[in-house]
Design a protein around this motif. Structure first.
Motif, PDB file in Angstrom:
ATOM      1  N   SER A  73       0.811  -1.212   0.000  1.00 31.52           N
ATOM      2  CA  SER A  73       0.000   0.000   0.000  1.00 31.52           C
ATOM      3  C   SER A  73       0.840   1.255   0.000  1.00 31.52           C
ATOM      4  O   SER A  73       0.358   2.326  -0.342  1.00 31.52           O
ATOM      5  CB  SER A  73      -0.906   0.000   1.246  1.00 31.52           C
ATOM      6  OG  SER A  73      -0.109  -0.025   2.409  1.00 31.52           O
ATOM      7  N   GLY A  74       2.131   1.136   0.391  1.00 32.24           N
ATOM      8  CA  GLY A  74       2.991   2.305   0.413  1.00 32.24           C
ATOM      9  C   GLY A  74       3.618   2.632  -0.920  1.00 32.24           C
ATOM     10  O   GLY A  74       4.396   3.562  -1.028  1.00 32.24           O
ATOM     11  N   SER A  75       3.339   1.854  -1.953  1.00 31.03           N
ATOM     12  CA  SER A  75       4.044   2.021  -3.211  1.00 31.03           C
ATOM     13  C   SER A  75       3.496   3.182  -3.999  1.00 31.03           C
ATOM     14  O   SER A  75       2.422   3.709  -3.743  1.00 31.03           O
ATOM     15  CB  SER A  75       3.930   0.737  -4.034  1.00 31.03           C
ATOM     16  OG  SER A  75       2.587   0.494  -4.368  1.00 31.03           O
ATOM     17  N   GLY A  76       4.258   3.577  -5.028  1.00 37.31           N
ATOM     18  CA  GLY A  76       3.820   4.623  -5.932  1.00 37.31           C
ATOM     19  C   GLY A  76       4.306   5.986  -5.523  1.00 37.31           C
ATOM     20  O   GLY A  76       5.117   6.146  -4.616  1.00 37.31           O
ATOM     21  N   ARG A  77       3.826   6.999  -6.219  1.00 38.37           N
ATOM     22  CA  ARG A  77       4.287   8.360  -5.996  1.00 38.37           C
ATOM     23  C   ARG A  77       3.577   8.976  -4.790  1.00 38.37           C
ATOM     24  O   ARG A  77       2.367   8.893  -4.661  1.00 38.37           O
ATOM     25  CB  ARG A  77       4.035   9.192  -7.256  1.00 38.37           C
ATOM     26  CG  ARG A  77       4.725  10.540  -7.202  1.00 38.37           C
ATOM     27  CD  ARG A  77       4.632  11.273  -8.516  1.00 38.37           C
ATOM     28  NE  ARG A  77       5.404  10.618  -9.561  1.00 38.37           N
ATOM     29  CZ  ARG A  77       5.670  11.175 -10.727  1.00 38.37           C
ATOM     30  NH1 ARG A  77       5.211  12.372 -11.007  1.00 38.37           N
ATOM     31  NH2 ARG A  77       6.377  10.523 -11.620  1.00 38.37           N
ATOM     32  N   LYS A  78       4.359   9.601  -3.928  1.00 36.72           N
ATOM     33  CA  LYS A  78       3.840  10.187  -2.692  1.00 36.72           C
ATOM     34  C   LYS A  78       3.970  11.703  -2.798  1.00 36.72           C
ATOM     35  O   LYS A  78       5.079  12.249  -2.796  1.00 36.72           O
ATOM     36  CB  LYS A  78       4.667   9.668  -1.512  1.00 36.72           C
ATOM     37  CG  LYS A  78       4.132  10.063  -0.153  1.00 36.72           C
ATOM     38  CD  LYS A  78       2.971   9.203   0.247  1.00 36.72           C
ATOM     39  CE  LYS A  78       2.580   9.452   1.699  1.00 36.72           C
ATOM     40  NZ  LYS A  78       1.378   8.720   2.069  1.00 36.72           N
ATOM     41  N   SER A  79       2.860  12.394  -2.898  1.00 34.99           N
ATOM     42  CA  SER A  79       2.887  13.844  -3.077  1.00 34.99           C
ATOM     43  C   SER A  79       3.390  14.546  -1.826  1.00 34.99           C
ATOM     44  O   SER A  79       3.192  14.079  -0.698  1.00 34.99           O
ATOM     45  CB  SER A  79       1.490  14.357  -3.417  1.00 34.99           C
ATOM     46  OG  SER A  79       1.052  13.845  -4.654  1.00 34.99           O
ATOM     47  N   ILE A  80       4.051  15.691  -2.048  1.00 34.78           N
ATOM     48  CA  ILE A  80       4.529  16.540  -0.957  1.00 34.78           C
ATOM     49  C   ILE A  80       3.692  17.820  -0.967  1.00 34.78           C
ATOM     50  O   ILE A  80       3.515  18.439  -2.018  1.00 34.78           O
ATOM     51  CB  ILE A  80       6.010  16.905  -1.143  1.00 34.78           C
ATOM     52  CG1 ILE A  80       6.857  15.639  -1.206  1.00 34.78           C
ATOM     53  CG2 ILE A  80       6.493  17.814  -0.014  1.00 34.78           C
ATOM     54  CD1 ILE A  80       8.298  15.895  -1.600  1.00 34.78           C
ATOM     55  N   LYS A  81       3.189  18.205   0.172  1.00 33.36           N
ATOM     56  CA  LYS A  81       2.349  19.401   0.242  1.00 33.36           C
ATOM     57  C   LYS A  81       3.161  20.643  -0.134  1.00 33.36           C
ATOM     58  O   LYS A  81       4.295  20.824   0.320  1.00 33.36           O
ATOM     59  CB  LYS A  81       1.757  19.542   1.643  1.00 33.36           C
ATOM     60  CG  LYS A  81       0.802  18.393   2.015  1.00 33.36           C
ATOM     61  CD  LYS A  81       0.264  18.588   3.423  1.00 33.36           C
ATOM     62  CE  LYS A  81      -0.761  17.502   3.773  1.00 33.36           C
ATOM     63  NZ  LYS A  81      -0.151  16.170   3.917  1.00 33.36           N
ATOM     64  N   GLN A  82       2.562  21.518  -0.933  1.00 32.22           N
ATOM     65  CA  GLN A  82       3.285  22.666  -1.464  1.00 32.22           C
ATOM     66  C   GLN A  82       3.756  23.601  -0.364  1.00 32.22           C
ATOM     67  O   GLN A  82       4.815  24.229  -0.477  1.00 32.22           O
ATOM     68  CB  GLN A  82       2.407  23.433  -2.459  1.00 32.22           C
ATOM     69  CG  GLN A  82       3.105  24.578  -3.173  1.00 32.22           C
ATOM     70  CD  GLN A  82       4.315  24.114  -3.967  1.00 32.22           C
ATOM     71  OE1 GLN A  82       4.255  23.111  -4.662  1.00 32.22           O
ATOM     72  NE2 GLN A  82       5.426  24.840  -3.853  1.00 32.22           N
TER      73      GLN A  82
END
Length: 394
Positions: A73-82
């Motif tokens: 479930s942790g895979s893939g792209r993880k967005s960072i808050k602007q």
């Protein structure tokens, strides 16, 4: 000025400070999770403890050319808050202004263009990371720039953002070397450290790596931040076969110019939040247990072990924010001179400890060090210091 940097403490004249422009996400894939696995496993409230990501097939069905993705479930792209990126850029500007006020010439890398989203090789593709932690992929040894073989796929071409700066030093006489670049297929990575060192072990089985037509077995992967520079001596942290191969290369390349001292599993990779040399004869160390793993000559130096923080010096984060560094990240200080150290203003205990030992502490703001994987030492690459190839371990 000409490139000249042999140690971590002599008077600093020129430095590169990293950039976080257009930092939008982390990509959870094999190389990323191997690099940060200690803190991904321990310090994040919503996580897959540890998982084995796979390289997907290319869109046209060809092997090995697709984006790296994971099975958990942790895979893939993880967005960072602007807002975190905006505040990080404010803090980087503050570091630059502080260094300039101390008569240090500051260079900045090229920024990642917003249109540059991904990097690709014949074996894989990954998102782009800006040149923020510029300490990692370059090792400055005297008058030589050594670009090290990357450990995270998304940082594969990161040193290209420093090309303009390196070109200028080369024109002034610097040597410029690029260590062999790894193919970085699944089979390139030594998984032993991750398999044996994570507390409790992985909660998901680690399957065999997916074959790739580009498999060559373990390869050199290594960061400059795994090294402690002490004049003509270099202390190098080795935790995997990837690190050991790179250290073999360094020993052969530097033979007759530098002495290399290996330490084993001082940390998973970088050592500059474990131990830093603040001046000849004085080390800042996380603990006395860390010092016991150092070469015998260094164990005779004075040790500064900072006290625990009296309060929570870190911002509060949401469960979906990915924590990448340990609470000891603020030991990652930057020496501007043998008696002057940049310290996070959020660490009064560390500042008081250093002041009692005769250091002038320059407080600088850096809020989101746990989200972006680095402190002042990580964000900077010192290119000109006054020191030379002295013998500090004899």
């Amino acid at each position: 000025m000409q490139l000249n940097s042999f140690d971590e403490w002599s008077p600093l004249k020129e430095v590169i400070v990293g950039s976080a422009e257009n930092y939008t996400s982390h990509e959870r894939e094999l190389s990323f999770d191997l690099f940060f696995h200690d803190n991904i496993a321990k310090d994040n409230s919503s996580r897959s403890e540890w998982y084995y990501p796979r390289l997907t097939a290319a869109a046209d069905g060809g092997p090995g050319a697709g984006a790296a993705s994971g099975s958990g479930s942790g895979s893939g792209r993880k967005s960072i808050k602007q807002r975190y990126v905006d505040e990080l850029n404010e803090d980087l500007d503050g570091i630059v202004k502080t260094l300039e006020s101390l008569s240090v010439t500051v260079h900045r890398p090229m920024s990642v263009d917003a249109a540059t989203a991904r990097v690709e090789t014949p074996a894989w593709a990954a998102s782009v990371v800006p040149p923020l932690n510029v300490r990692d992929n370059t090792l400055i040894l005297g008058d030589e720039i050594i670009e090290t073989p990357p450990m995270i796929r998304s940082r594969y071409f990161e040193t290209q953002f420093l090309t303009g700066i390196f070109n200028d030093y080369f024109r002034r006489g610097a040597r410029w070397t690029v260590m062999p670049r790894p193919l970085m297929t699944d089979a390139s990575f030594d998984l032993d450290y991750a398999r044996t060192s994570t507390v409790g072990g992985p909660t998901e089985p680690i399957a065999d790596p997916r074959p790739s037509p580009y498999d060559v077995g373990f390869e050199m992967m290594f960061d400059g931040a795994q090294c402690l520079r002490l004049g003509r001596d270099l202390v190098v942290n080795i935790s995997t076969a990837n690190h050991a191969m790179a250290c073999d290369w360094l020993e052969r390349h530097l033979e007759g110019r530098f002495r290399i001292h290996r330490v084993h599993r001082l940390s998973d990779s970088h050592i500059d939040s474990m131990v830093l040399a603040l001046r000849p004869g004085t080390l800042l160390v996380r603990s006395e247990q860390v010092a016991e793993k150092l070469p015998e000559a260094l164990r005779k130096w004075d040790l500064i072990v900072p006290p625990p923080a009296e309060g929570n010096n870190f911002p509060r984060y949401d469960d979906d924010d990915l924590i990448l560094t340990s609470p000891f990240i603020d030991l990652n200080v930057l020496s501007v001179a043998p008696d002057t150290v940049l310290v996070n203003e959020a660490c009064p205990e560390l500042a008081r400890t250093l002041e009692r030992r005769g250091f002038t502490v320059v407080p600088v703001r850096h809020r989101h060090r746990r989200l972006f994987g680095g402190g002042f030492h990580c964000f900077t690459l010192d290119t000109v210091r006054e020191g030379g190839p002295e013998d500090y371990l004899d």
